[in-house]
Design a protein around this motif. Structure first.
Motif, PDB file in Angstrom:
ATOM      1  N   PHE A   1       1.319   7.717  -7.316  1.00  0.00           N
ATOM      2  CA  PHE A   1       1.836   8.877  -8.050  1.00  0.00           C
ATOM      3  C   PHE A   1       0.972   9.262  -9.226  1.00  0.00           C
ATOM      4  O   PHE A   1       0.478  10.353  -9.713  1.00  0.00           O
ATOM      5  CB  PHE A   1       3.275   8.678  -8.638  1.00  0.00           C
ATOM      6  CG  PHE A   1       3.839   9.640  -9.394  1.00  0.00           C
ATOM      7  CD1 PHE A   1       4.259  10.929  -9.011  1.00  0.00           C
ATOM      8  CD2 PHE A   1       3.676   9.528 -10.870  1.00  0.00           C
ATOM      9  CE1 PHE A   1       5.072  11.995  -9.840  1.00  0.00           C
ATOM     10  CE2 PHE A   1       4.447  10.731 -11.572  1.00  0.00           C
ATOM     11  CZ  PHE A   1       4.807  11.890 -11.232  1.00  0.00           C
ATOM     12  N   THR A   2       0.682   8.386 -10.162  1.00  0.00           N
ATOM     13  CA  THR A   2      -0.188   8.568 -11.194  1.00  0.00           C
ATOM     14  C   THR A   2      -1.350   9.108 -10.939  1.00  0.00           C
ATOM     15  O   THR A   2      -2.034   9.928 -11.660  1.00  0.00           O
ATOM     16  CB  THR A   2      -0.373   7.079 -12.006  1.00  0.00           C
ATOM     17  OG1 THR A   2       0.776   6.516 -12.210  1.00  0.00           O
ATOM     18  CG2 THR A   2      -1.285   7.588 -13.197  1.00  0.00           C
TER      19      THR A   2
ATOM     20  N   GLY B   1       2.605  14.178  -4.999  1.00  0.00           N
ATOM     21  CA  GLY B   1       3.006  12.886  -5.303  1.00  0.00           C
ATOM     22  C   GLY B   1       4.273  12.527  -4.698  1.00  0.00           C
ATOM     23  O   GLY B   1       4.970  11.575  -4.933  1.00  0.00           O
ATOM     24  N   ASN B   2       4.337  13.312  -3.484  1.00  0.00           N
ATOM     25  CA  ASN B   2       5.398  12.936  -2.508  1.00  0.00           C
ATOM     26  C   ASN B   2       5.204  11.847  -1.663  1.00  0.00           C
ATOM     27  O   ASN B   2       3.931  11.803  -0.908  1.00  0.00           O
ATOM     28  CB  ASN B   2       5.780  13.991  -1.705  1.00  0.00           C
ATOM     29  CG  ASN B   2       6.362  15.114  -2.583  1.00  0.00           C
ATOM     30  OD1 ASN B   2       7.208  15.137  -3.343  1.00  0.00           O
ATOM     31  ND2 ASN B   2       5.509  16.168  -2.290  1.00  0.00           N
ATOM     32  N   GLN B   3       5.883  10.637  -1.546  1.00  0.00           N
ATOM     33  CA  GLN B   3       5.484   9.565  -0.453  1.00  0.00           C
ATOM     34  C   GLN B   3       5.250  10.019   0.965  1.00  0.00           C
ATOM     35  O   GLN B   3       5.862  10.865   1.456  1.00  0.00           O
ATOM     36  CB  GLN B   3       6.835   8.731  -0.709  1.00  0.00           C
ATOM     37  CG  GLN B   3       6.424   7.410   0.183  1.00  0.00           C
ATOM     38  CD  GLN B   3       5.661   6.595  -0.716  1.00  0.00           C
ATOM     39  OE1 GLN B   3       5.808   6.424  -2.062  1.00  0.00           O
ATOM     40  NE2 GLN B   3       4.907   5.856  -0.328  1.00  0.00           N
TER      41      GLN B   3
ATOM     42  N   PHE C   1       0.759  -1.201   0.060  1.00  0.00           N
ATOM     43  CA  PHE C   1      -0.034  -0.100  -0.132  1.00  0.00           C
ATOM     44  C   PHE C   1       0.715   1.285   0.120  1.00  0.00           C
ATOM     45  O   PHE C   1       1.844   1.388   0.729  1.00  0.00           O
ATOM     46  CB  PHE C   1      -0.962  -0.108   1.436  1.00  0.00           C
ATOM     47  CG  PHE C   1      -1.724   1.173   1.493  1.00  0.00           C
ATOM     48  CD1 PHE C   1      -2.962   1.282   0.793  1.00  0.00           C
ATOM     49  CD2 PHE C   1      -1.142   2.385   2.106  1.00  0.00           C
ATOM     50  CE1 PHE C   1      -3.669   2.623   1.214  1.00  0.00           C
ATOM     51  CE2 PHE C   1      -1.982   3.592   2.223  1.00  0.00           C
ATOM     52  CZ  PHE C   1      -3.177   3.554   1.911  1.00  0.00           C
ATOM     53  N   SER C   2       0.703   2.151  -0.807  1.00  0.00           N
ATOM     54  CA  SER C   2       1.421   3.615  -0.812  1.00  0.00           C
ATOM     55  C   SER C   2       0.528   4.718  -0.905  1.00  0.00           C
ATOM     56  O   SER C   2      -0.684   4.428  -1.266  1.00  0.00           O
ATOM     57  CB  SER C   2       1.921   3.441  -2.060  1.00  0.00           C
ATOM     58  OG  SER C   2       2.955   4.785  -2.335  1.00  0.00           O
TER      59      SER C   2
ATOM     60  N   GLY D   1      -4.662  13.994  -2.696  1.00  0.00           N
ATOM     61  CA  GLY D   1      -3.306  13.185  -2.543  1.00  0.00           C
ATOM     62  C   GLY D   1      -4.100  11.619  -3.132  1.00  0.00           C
ATOM     63  O   GLY D   1      -4.734  11.867  -3.881  1.00  0.00           O
ATOM     64  N   ALA D   2      -3.305  10.492  -2.964  1.00  0.00           N
ATOM     65  CA  ALA D   2      -3.822   9.509  -3.555  1.00  0.00           C
ATOM     66  C   ALA D   2      -3.200   8.262  -3.086  1.00  0.00           C
ATOM     67  O   ALA D   2      -2.056   8.304  -2.298  1.00  0.00           O
ATOM     68  CB  ALA D   2      -2.954   9.385  -5.301  1.00  0.00           C
ATOM     69  N   ILE D   3      -3.756   7.092  -3.327  1.00  0.00           N
ATOM     70  CA  ILE D   3      -3.102   5.711  -2.944  1.00  0.00           C
ATOM     71  C   ILE D   3      -3.075   4.792  -4.004  1.00  0.00           C
ATOM     72  O   ILE D   3      -3.536   4.922  -5.108  1.00  0.00           O
ATOM     73  CB  ILE D   3      -4.082   5.195  -1.899  1.00  0.00           C
ATOM     74  CG1 ILE D   3      -5.522   4.747  -2.526  1.00  0.00           C
ATOM     75  CG2 ILE D   3      -4.325   6.019  -0.809  1.00  0.00           C
ATOM     76  CD1 ILE D   3      -6.090   3.816  -1.587  1.00  0.00           C
TER      77      ILE D   3
END
Length: 139
Positions: free
Chosen positions: A67-68, A43-45, A36-37, A117-119
């Motif tokens: 990131f995408t 796009g920064n972790q 999981f990210s 943000g995103a996962i």
């Protein structure tokens, strides 16, 4: 597909940790070890969580799915038809050091109609990754 998150007001480390826990619970129930990210709007972790026995290739894929989705503001499954030969974005997946992922498992986090943000989830089939990511978004 964009999934609107109604139960949170901002993306914090605490929030993405809860999402990661939910993703792990769903993945365990499905017997699918995943990575999981979560990334912020740039796009920064923010967080990367790898279950035991998850494929090591899934680390980079999960990070790039997140990131995408943050970069494009859409689910990674929505990228697939856009990058096919003859389409206007053909080859997009080769940009950004090949970080653009054109298959499902990544979703933007949208609050008040804004991508914050995103996962990304990787480790199973595309369908499994998408189901686990959707589950995590509904914390």
């Amino acid at each position: 597909m964009t999934i609107k998150v109604n139960t949170i007001k901002q993306v914090s480390l605490e929030t993405v940790k809860k999402m990661a826990q939910a993703a792990e619970e769903k993945a365990e129930a499905m017997n699918v070890p995943i990575v999981f990210s979560a990334v912020d709007t740039g796009g920064n972790q923010m967080l990367m969580h790898r279950m035991e026995k998850a494929l090591f290739t899934s680390v980079e894929i999960a990070v790039n799915k997140a990131f995408t989705s943050a970069a494009l503001g859409i689910g990674t499954d929505e990228v697939t038809p856009l990058v096919q030969p003859g389409e206007s974005l053909y080859g997009l997946q080769l940009s950004n050091d090949c970080k653009i992922v054109p298959f499902g498992g990544g979703f933007p986090i949208v609050i008040d109609n804004e991508v914050v943000g995103a996962i990304g989830v990787s480790g199973g089939t595309v369908e499994e990754d998408m189901a686990i990511a959707k589950y995590a978004m509904n914390i």
